[in-house]
Design an enzyme around this catalytic site. Structure first.
Site, PDB file in Angstrom:
ATOM      1  N   ARG A  39      52.868  42.781  35.087  1.00  0.00           N
ATOM      2  CA  ARG A  39      51.586  43.457  35.273  1.00  0.00           C
ATOM      3  C   ARG A  39      51.581  44.856  34.669  1.00  0.00           C
ATOM      4  NH1 ARG A  39      48.419  42.170  39.744  1.00  0.00           N
ATOM      5  NH2 ARG A  39      48.204  44.334  40.338  1.00  0.00           N
ATOM      6  N   ARG A  72      55.015  51.722  27.333  1.00  0.00           N
ATOM      7  CA  ARG A  72      54.415  52.322  26.126  1.00  0.00           C
ATOM      8  C   ARG A  72      55.365  53.303  25.457  1.00  0.00           C
ATOM      9  NH1 ARG A  72      49.587  53.300  29.280  1.00  0.00           N
ATOM     10  NH2 ARG A  72      48.370  51.379  29.299  1.00  0.00           N
ATOM     11  N   ARG A  89      52.638  40.074  52.680  1.00  0.00           N
ATOM     12  CA  ARG A  89      52.971  41.456  53.016  1.00  0.00           C
ATOM     13  C   ARG A  89      51.706  42.095  53.563  1.00  0.00           C
ATOM     14  NH1 ARG A  89      58.005  42.629  53.610  1.00  0.00           N
ATOM     15  NH2 ARG A  89      57.875  44.750  52.793  1.00  0.00           N
ATOM     16  N   ARG A 143      53.870  54.856  48.561  1.00  0.00           N
ATOM     17  CA  ARG A 143      53.048  55.793  47.796  1.00  0.00           C
ATOM     18  C   ARG A 143      52.150  56.599  48.718  1.00  0.00           C
ATOM     19  NH1 ARG A 143      49.021  51.451  44.648  1.00  0.00           N
ATOM     20  NH2 ARG A 143      48.274  50.408  46.521  1.00  0.00           N
ATOM     21  N   GLU A 150      51.554  54.997  52.540  1.00  0.00           N
ATOM     22  CA  GLU A 150      51.429  53.535  52.578  1.00  0.00           C
ATOM     23  C   GLU A 150      52.803  52.910  52.823  1.00  0.00           C
ATOM     24  OE1 GLU A 150      48.527  52.587  49.516  1.00  0.00           O
ATOM     25  OE2 GLU A 150      49.581  50.703  49.226  1.00  0.00           O
ATOM     26  N   TYR A 165      47.670  36.406  44.114  1.00  0.00           N
ATOM     27  CA  TYR A 165      47.412  37.827  43.937  1.00  0.00           C
ATOM     28  C   TYR A 165      46.331  37.970  42.873  1.00  0.00           C
ATOM     29  CZ  TYR A 165      47.850  42.759  43.522  1.00  0.00           C
ATOM     30  OH  TYR A 165      47.542  44.093  43.544  1.00  0.00           O
ATOM     31  N   ASP A 204      43.255  40.421  41.176  1.00  0.00           N
ATOM     32  CA  ASP A 204      42.516  41.672  41.104  1.00  0.00           C
ATOM     33  C   ASP A 204      41.037  41.382  41.288  1.00  0.00           C
ATOM     34  OD1 ASP A 204      44.417  43.693  40.841  1.00  0.00           O
ATOM     35  OD2 ASP A 204      44.684  43.307  38.700  1.00  0.00           O
TER      36      ASP A 204
HETATM   37  P1  FAD Z   1      38.854  39.661  50.671  1.00  0.00           P
HETATM   38  O1  FAD Z   1      38.354  40.968  50.146  1.00  0.00           O
HETATM   39  O2  FAD Z   1      40.146  39.662  51.391  1.00  0.00           O
HETATM   40  O3  FAD Z   1      37.720  39.048  51.608  1.00  0.00           O
HETATM   41  C1  FAD Z   1      37.952  37.959  52.484  1.00  0.00           C
HETATM   42  C2  FAD Z   1      37.165  38.218  53.774  1.00  0.00           C
HETATM   43  O4  FAD Z   1      37.197  37.051  54.586  1.00  0.00           O
HETATM   44  C3  FAD Z   1      37.747  39.329  54.626  1.00  0.00           C
HETATM   45  O5  FAD Z   1      36.795  40.376  54.784  1.00  0.00           O
HETATM   46  C4  FAD Z   1      38.067  38.657  55.973  1.00  0.00           C
HETATM   47  O6  FAD Z   1      37.771  39.473  57.085  1.00  0.00           O
HETATM   48  C5  FAD Z   1      37.176  37.438  55.934  1.00  0.00           C
HETATM   49  N1  FAD Z   1      37.665  36.302  56.730  1.00  0.00           N
HETATM   50  C6  FAD Z   1      38.844  35.650  56.539  1.00  0.00           C
HETATM   51  N2  FAD Z   1      38.954  34.620  57.401  1.00  0.00           N
HETATM   52  C7  FAD Z   1      37.811  34.629  58.168  1.00  0.00           C
HETATM   53  C8  FAD Z   1      37.324  33.800  59.221  1.00  0.00           C
HETATM   54  N3  FAD Z   1      38.024  32.737  59.645  1.00  0.00           N
HETATM   55  N4  FAD Z   1      36.133  34.106  59.799  1.00  0.00           N
HETATM   56  C9  FAD Z   1      35.412  35.177  59.351  1.00  0.00           C
HETATM   57  N5  FAD Z   1      35.826  35.977  58.332  1.00  0.00           N
HETATM   58  C10 FAD Z   1      37.010  35.700  57.745  1.00  0.00           C
HETATM   59  N6  FAD Z   1      42.186  44.825  42.747  1.00  0.00           N
HETATM   60  C11 FAD Z   1      41.797  45.528  41.663  1.00  0.00           C
HETATM   61  O7  FAD Z   1      41.082  45.005  40.810  1.00  0.00           O
HETATM   62  N7  FAD Z   1      42.156  46.848  41.508  1.00  0.00           N
HETATM   63  C12 FAD Z   1      42.918  47.506  42.409  1.00  0.00           C
HETATM   64  O8  FAD Z   1      43.226  48.697  42.222  1.00  0.00           O
HETATM   65  C13 FAD Z   1      43.339  46.784  43.562  1.00  0.00           C
HETATM   66  N8  FAD Z   1      44.098  47.394  44.482  1.00  0.00           N
HETATM   67  C14 FAD Z   1      44.508  46.691  45.566  1.00  0.00           C
HETATM   68  C15 FAD Z   1      45.273  47.354  46.506  1.00  0.00           C
HETATM   69  C16 FAD Z   1      45.723  46.683  47.629  1.00  0.00           C
HETATM   70  C17 FAD Z   1      46.538  47.418  48.624  1.00  0.00           C
HETATM   71  C18 FAD Z   1      45.418  45.306  47.788  1.00  0.00           C
HETATM   72  C19 FAD Z   1      45.948  44.542  48.954  1.00  0.00           C
HETATM   73  C20 FAD Z   1      44.626  44.641  46.866  1.00  0.00           C
HETATM   74  C21 FAD Z   1      44.161  45.331  45.759  1.00  0.00           C
HETATM   75  N9  FAD Z   1      43.337  44.703  44.814  1.00  0.00           N
HETATM   76  C22 FAD Z   1      42.946  45.412  43.704  1.00  0.00           C
HETATM   77  C23 FAD Z   1      42.890  43.300  44.989  1.00  0.00           C
HETATM   78  C24 FAD Z   1      41.526  43.174  45.720  1.00  0.00           C
HETATM   79  O9  FAD Z   1      41.633  43.702  47.023  1.00  0.00           O
HETATM   80  C25 FAD Z   1      41.127  41.687  45.772  1.00  0.00           C
HETATM   81  O10 FAD Z   1      40.970  41.197  44.458  1.00  0.00           O
HETATM   82  C26 FAD Z   1      39.804  41.413  46.518  1.00  0.00           C
HETATM   83  O11 FAD Z   1      39.767  42.005  47.775  1.00  0.00           O
HETATM   84  C27 FAD Z   1      39.629  39.911  46.687  1.00  0.00           C
HETATM   85  O12 FAD Z   1      38.372  39.641  47.266  1.00  0.00           O
HETATM   86  P2  FAD Z   1      38.155  38.358  48.148  1.00  0.00           P
HETATM   87  O13 FAD Z   1      36.690  38.298  48.436  1.00  0.00           O
HETATM   88  O14 FAD Z   1      38.777  37.174  47.529  1.00  0.00           O
HETATM   89  O15 FAD Z   1      38.993  38.606  49.498  1.00  0.00           O
HETATM   90  N1  UDP Z   2      56.557  48.811  40.774  1.00  0.00           N
HETATM   91  C1  UDP Z   2      57.683  49.560  40.981  1.00  0.00           C
HETATM   92  N2  UDP Z   2      57.587  50.919  40.959  1.00  0.00           N
HETATM   93  C2  UDP Z   2      56.422  51.567  40.784  1.00  0.00           C
HETATM   94  C3  UDP Z   2      55.271  50.794  40.565  1.00  0.00           C
HETATM   95  C4  UDP Z   2      55.364  49.412  40.572  1.00  0.00           C
HETATM   96  O1  UDP Z   2      58.751  49.014  41.197  1.00  0.00           O
HETATM   97  O2  UDP Z   2      56.402  52.799  40.803  1.00  0.00           O
HETATM   98  C5  UDP Z   2      56.683  47.331  40.818  1.00  0.00           C
HETATM   99  C6  UDP Z   2      56.425  46.783  42.217  1.00  0.00           C
HETATM  100  O3  UDP Z   2      57.271  45.677  42.450  1.00  0.00           O
HETATM  101  C7  UDP Z   2      54.982  46.340  42.142  1.00  0.00           C
HETATM  102  C8  UDP Z   2      54.912  45.832  40.705  1.00  0.00           C
HETATM  103  O4  UDP Z   2      55.751  46.721  39.949  1.00  0.00           O
HETATM  104  O5  UDP Z   2      54.673  45.332  43.080  1.00  0.00           O
HETATM  105  C9  UDP Z   2      53.515  45.804  40.113  1.00  0.00           C
HETATM  106  O6  UDP Z   2      53.002  47.133  40.160  1.00  0.00           O
HETATM  107  P1  UDP Z   2      51.483  47.402  40.497  1.00  0.00           P
HETATM  108  O7  UDP Z   2      51.221  48.859  40.377  1.00  0.00           O
HETATM  109  O8  UDP Z   2      50.659  46.454  39.731  1.00  0.00           O
HETATM  110  O9  UDP Z   2      51.465  47.053  42.043  1.00  0.00           O
HETATM  111  P2  UDP Z   2      50.297  46.673  43.037  1.00  0.00           P
HETATM  112  O10 UDP Z   2      48.996  46.912  42.345  1.00  0.00           O
HETATM  113  O11 UDP Z   2      50.606  45.251  43.276  1.00  0.00           O
HETATM  114  O12 UDP Z   2      50.517  47.538  44.231  1.00  0.00           O
END
Ligand code: FAD
Ligand code: UDP
Length: 390
Positions: free
Chosen positions: A173, A177, A250, A281, A304, A352, A354
């Site tokens: 991912r 560079r 996780r 972070r 976090e 996983y 985005d």
């Molecule tokens: P979700 O947003 O998880 O929505 C599912 C919903 O279903 C939830 O609100 C839940 O409450 C509901 N639900 C589940 N089961 C039930 C049930 N039985 N009854 C009623 N409600 C229910 N993506 C990016 O593009 N850029 C980023 O920088 C980025 N950062 C992230 C950072 C973190 C820490 C995490 C964990 C993810 C990140 N993502 C990021 C990914 C992004 O969060 C997901 O792509 C997105 O949330 C997926 O949307 P979704 O609708 O599939 O799921």
């Molecule tokens: N990673 C790492 N060190 C960093 C940033 C990322 O080891 O400073 C690793 C880590 O395993 C992470 C993966 O690279 O899960 C992908 O990074 P990304 O920033 O995409 O993580 P996420 O968006 O999943 O938090």
């Protein structure tokens, strides 16, 4: 003919599908057990500081998919935003992803692009021809010094296991560079919604609100009414009452702090790569909205911590280790044998994803829903739609 659908989950996946069905004249019930829209992308104003916070961790919108980028722009203004991440490791501050500044700083060199490329190639382990694990991928790409400084400790903390048990895809991912470009992503489109992600999801659902019944704070499991079909974006194993066991996730704990200074760390995200720092972070959220940060006197930031999700925890990152595959296969078989339900999204497909991929797949599912409903009816909707690469 008008049908009645249930969409479980009001995140991006659910909102895109609900809007589409309602736009075609169907009635839709959207149910989410949380008290807000937008799922894990939910944003809200911090009550003490007024800063817009990403409640479930930092979310930066980035994509190479022109359809998705055009789609989200219809529902709000996206401000230009480039994700620039810093990393603290071994007592120094570096820039990530690994770029020429990172390399020159770590090795105390003044290399140019071609020299750095050759230098890192000399560090890389060429005995690994087809890397399978995260560790092999890192060692074959950047060699031991960069791996041990930036990836080993962070990855252990993030995933709770050794990097040689994780798939190589996790590291793929990240860009590597040999210039000074420190944009964390390679995608051509990147931005931050001016009014937050929840406002975007609200707008997706707004136009056809008269046909969409949104029920927040309600669990799908507690609903008794019949539907022509259910689009389920909750956890796959939960739909089946965890009858085969639990898929591993996780989860994250966020420790909240308010800084009396208007600027705590000078940037949005700093990764802490050393294994002996317990958090992965720190995100200081006012920096995600640079256009409004001058108006806040204080600053809110979150440490976090990553750990294995327990039954009562919010699932964040699906852990698709090889040990997980038979269980996942079992649930996928159950899903395919079910009728009246389609599984979508990050939790529904246990991948996983985005935001842009989530939206892309939901839009593709809508394309397929149209033709299936027109030709065969809801009974023919599949358990899983077939996604193609964005
Ligand atoms: P979700 O947003 O998880 O929505 C599912 C919903 O279903 C939830 O609100 C839940 O409450 C509901 N639900 C589940 N089961 C039930 C049930 N039985 N009854 C009623 N409600 C229910 N993506 C990016 O593009 N850029 C980023 O920088 C980025 N950062 C992230 C950072 C973190 C820490 C995490 C964990 C993810 C990140 N993502 C990021 C990914 C992004 O969060 C997901 O792509 C997105 O949330 C997926 O949307 P979704 O609708 O599939 O799921
Ligand atoms: N990673 C790492 N060190 C960093 C940033 C990322 O080891 O400073 C690793 C880590 O395993 C992470 C993966 O690279 O899960 C992908 O990074 P990304 O920033 O995409 O993580 P996420 O968006 O999943 O938090």
């Amino acid at each position: 003919m008008e049908k009645t659908f249930c969409v479980v989950g009001a995140g991006f996946s659910g909102a895109v599908v609900a809007r589409h069905l309602a736009s075609r004249g169907h009635r839709v019930v959207v149910v989410d057990e949380r008290p807000h829209l937008a799922g894990n992308c939910h944003t809200e104003r911090d009550s003490q500081t007024g800063v817009m916070v990403h409640r479930f961790g930092p979310h930066i919108f980035h994509t190479a998919n022109a359809r998705v980028w055009a789609y989200v722009q219809r529902f709000g203004t996206f401000r230009p935003y480039v994700n620039r991440v810093r990393a603290i490791a071994r007592g120094q501050v570096f820039s990530l992803p690994i770029n020429l500044a990172t390399i020159n700083q770590l090795f105390k060199t003044t290399l140019g692009p071609a020299q750095a490329r050759a230098f890192i190639a000399s560090k890389a382990d060429h005995s690994i021809s087809a890397p399978r694990t995260f560790r092999e991928q890192a060692l074959s790409m950047v060699g031991p010094e960069l791996y041990e400084t930036f990836f080993e400790g962070y990855t252990r903390k993030q995933w709770g296991c050794e990097p040689d048990t994780l798939p190589a895809s996790i590291l793929k991912r990240l860009p590597l560079r040999f210039n000074y470009d420190d944009n964390y992503f390679n995608h051509p489109y990147q931005g931050m919604p001016e009014a937050g992600y929840t406002a975007i999801v609200q707008a997706i659902l707004a136009e056809f609100a008269h046909r969409i019944d949104i029920r927040l704070g309600a669990r799908f499991e507690d609903m008794a009414e019949p539907f022509d079909h259910v689009f389920y974006t909750g956890p796959l194993d939960r739909f089946f009452g965890f009858r085969l066991g639990r898929l591993a996730y996780r989860t994250l704990d966020f420790e909240r702090f308010v800084s009396p200074e208007p600027d705590y760390q000078g940037t949005a995200v700093i990764n802490y790569c050393d294994a002996d720092v317990p958090y992965t972070r720190i995100a200081e959220h006012k920096h995600f909205a640079p256009w409004e940060q001058a108006q806040f006197e204080q600053s809110v930031y979150f440490r976090e911590y990553s750990r294995a999700a327990q039954p009562q925890d919010t699932p964040y990152y699906p852990i698709r280790l090889s040990g997980e595959q038979p269980l996942l296969q079992g649930y996928e078989d159950l899903a395919r044998a079910s009728t009246g339900v389609s599984f979508l999204g990050r939790l529904g497909t246990y991948r996983y994803l985005d935001m842009d991929v989530t939206i892309h797949e939901a839009l593709q599912a809508c394309d397929q829903v149209n033709s299936i409903l027109a030709s065969q009816g809801p009974h023919a909707l599949p358990a899983f739609f077939t996604p193609t690469a964005p």
